[in-house]
Design a protein around this motif. Structure first.
Motif, mmCIF file in Angstrom:
data_model
loop_
_atom_site.group_PDB
_atom_site.id
_atom_site.type_symbol
_atom_site.label_atom_id
_atom_site.label_comp_id
_atom_site.label_asym_id
_atom_site.label_seq_id
_atom_site.Cartn_x
_atom_site.Cartn_y
_atom_site.Cartn_z
ATOM 1 N N PRO A 6 44.868 13.832 -14.258
ATOM 2 C CA PRO A 6 45.738 15.018 -14.170
ATOM 3 C C PRO A 6 45.144 16.121 -13.315
ATOM 4 N N ILE A 7 43.821 16.315 -13.420
ATOM 5 C CA ILE A 7 43.172 17.364 -12.626
ATOM 6 C C ILE A 7 43.262 17.045 -11.143
ATOM 7 N N LEU A 8 42.962 15.792 -10.785
ATOM 8 C CA LEU A 8 43.016 15.396 -9.389
ATOM 9 C C LEU A 8 44.433 15.475 -8.842
ATOM 10 N N THR A 9 45.410 15.168 -9.690
ATOM 11 C CA THR A 9 46.812 15.259 -9.260
ATOM 12 C C THR A 9 47.184 16.694 -8.930
ATOM 13 N N VAL A 10 46.779 17.622 -9.785
ATOM 14 C CA VAL A 10 47.071 19.041 -9.540
ATOM 15 C C VAL A 10 46.364 19.522 -8.277
ATOM 16 N N ALA A 13 48.158 18.231 -5.253
ATOM 17 C CA ALA A 13 49.407 18.969 -5.029
ATOM 18 C C ALA A 13 49.140 20.333 -4.407
ATOM 19 N N ILE A 14 48.094 21.012 -4.889
ATOM 20 C CA ILE A 14 47.744 22.325 -4.338
ATOM 21 C C ILE A 14 47.357 22.194 -2.864
ATOM 22 N N ILE A 15 46.573 21.162 -2.527
ATOM 23 C CA ILE A 15 46.144 20.969 -1.139
ATOM 24 C C ILE A 15 47.334 20.697 -0.230
ATOM 25 N N LEU A 17 50.490 21.600 -0.705
ATOM 26 C CA LEU A 17 51.227 22.860 -0.557
ATOM 27 C C LEU A 17 50.487 23.835 0.347
ATOM 28 N N TRP A 18 49.176 23.841 0.237
ATOM 29 C CA TRP A 18 48.355 24.731 1.064
ATOM 30 C C TRP A 18 48.515 24.379 2.544
ATOM 31 N N TYR A 19 48.428 23.083 2.863
ATOM 32 C CA TYR A 19 48.614 22.664 4.256
ATOM 33 C C TYR A 19 50.005 23.043 4.757
ATOM 34 N N GLY A 20 51.005 22.835 3.909
ATOM 35 C CA GLY A 20 52.355 23.204 4.316
ATOM 36 C C GLY A 20 52.496 24.688 4.576
ATOM 37 N N ALA A 21 51.891 25.509 3.716
ATOM 38 C CA ALA A 21 51.941 26.957 3.907
ATOM 39 C C ALA A 21 51.178 27.372 5.157
#
Length: 288
Positions: A6-10, A13-15, A17-21
C-alpha cells in the motif's frame, strides 16, 4: 512485502501525479521559447522531454529533486556550504536545543496545571492563546529584539523552536497525567500514598504514551520553528538559508531539495523518539 505494497502504491501514485503536474506547469516556458524563436510548437514527446530538463522550472520533476538531494547529501564535503548535511546540522542543532527547552517547559507547566487549579484556570488559556499568533508574524520581531540585546546565532532560533514545541507537550502531558481514573487514585489513597508517590507511581507512568505522542508532534514543530527563525535574519547557513538563497535566485530545484532535506531530518527525529518510546514502554510493561 504485503505491508509495503500500500505504501509503494501511494508513493507511485504521487510520483505519477507529480510528473503530470510538472509537465502542465512547465510547458508554458517551452511554448514561449518556441514562439520567440518563430518555430512551431514542439511535439508532445519533445514538449515532455523539455519540461523535464529545465534549469529553473516552475515545478521540478521528481528525478531533478532526487539528483539535487543526492548531490547535496553525498556529492559535497560535509563542511562545504553547498552541502545539505552542513546546513541540516545547523538547523538540527537549533531544533534540538529548542525542543529540549520546549519539552522541559511543557512538562513543568503540565505538572503545575494538573496539581494547581489556579494555574489550570490561568496558564492553560494563555498557552492555547499563544498558538493562535502566526509564528511568521512574531519571529521577525523577536529576532530583531534579541539582536538588539546582542543575542544572535543559535539561541533566538532555539527559542522560536521552543515556542512551537512546548504546546503539544503541555496538552499531551496534561491529558496523560489526568489519565488515571478515580478507582486507581482511591487505591493508592488506601495505601496512604502521598502526592509524590501518586505522581511517580501512577500519574507519570500513565502519562508516558501521551508524552511520546506529543513529543513526535513537538519535534516536527521545533524543526519548523528553527527554519522559520532562519528566514528573517537572512541567514547564510541552515535549511532556511537554502530556501532563502533558492528563492532569491529562482533555484526551485534547490528549494525543493532543501524541503526534502527538512523532511528527512523530521522523519529521523520522529524515528528516534519512536525507538525510545518502544524501549521505554516495553521496560515499563506498557508496550502492546
Amino acid at each position: 512485502m504485503r505491508a509495503l505494497l500500500p505504501i509503494l502504491t501511494v508513493v507511485a501514485a504521487i510520483i505519477v501525479l507529480w510528473y503530470g503536474a510538472a509537465v502542465a506547469l512547465n510547458r508554458q516556458w517551452v511554448l514561449d521559447q518556441a514562439a520567440r524563436a518563430g518555430t512551431e510548437p514542439p511535439a508532445f514527446s519533445q514538449l515532455v522531454a523539455e519540461t523535464m530538463a529545465q534549469e529553473r522550472p516552475v515545478l521540478p520533476a521528481p528525478h531533478q529533486v532526487a539528483a539535487e538531494l543526492w548531490k547535496g547529501l553525498f556529492g559535497q564535503a560535509v563542511t562545504s556550504k553547498r552541502s545539505l548535511v552542513y546546513h541540516g546540522w545547523i538547523t538540527l542543532s537549533a531544533t534540538l536545543l529548542g525542543f529540549a527547552i520546549g519539552t522541559g517547559l511543557g512538562i513543568l507547566l503540565a505538572v503545575g496545571i494538573v496539581y494547581n487549579r489556579v494555574m489550570d484556570l490561568s496558564v492553560m488559556p494563555w498557552a492555547i492563546a499563544s498558538q493562535t499568533i502566526p509564528i511568521l508574524a512574531i519571529a521577525p520581531m523577536f529576532i530583531v529584539v534579541m539582536n538588539s540585546m546582542g543575542v544572535q546565532g543559535l539561541v533566538p532560533k532555539a527559542v522560536i523552536s521552543a515556542y512551537l514545541s512546548f504546546f503539544p507537550v503541555v496538552v499531551g502531558m496534561v491529558k496523560g497525567l489526568r489519565a488515571p481514573d478515580a478507582m486507581q487514585l482511591d487505591l493508592l489513597r488506601t495505601y496512604n500514598a502521598g502526592g509524590a508517590a501518586v505522581f511517580w507511581k501512577l500519574r507519570l507512568p500513565a502519562s508516558m504514551p501521551y508524552l511520546f505522542a506529543s513529543l513526535k508532534v513537538g519535534a516536527a514543530a521545533a524543526l519548523v520553528g528553527a527554519i522559520v527563525g532562519e528566514l528573517p535574519t537572512g541567514a547564510v547557513a541552515g535549511l532556511g538559508a537554502r530556501l532563502l538563497s533558492g528563492s532569491y535566485y529562482g533555484q526551485t530545484i534547490q528549494i525543493w531539495a532543501a524541503l526534502f532535506g527538512a523532511a528527512i531530518v523530521a522523519a529521523a527525529l520522529v524515528a528516534v523518539i519512536g525507538g525510545v518510546e518502544r524501549v521505554t514502554l516495553k521496560r515499563m510493561g506498557l508496550a502492546r
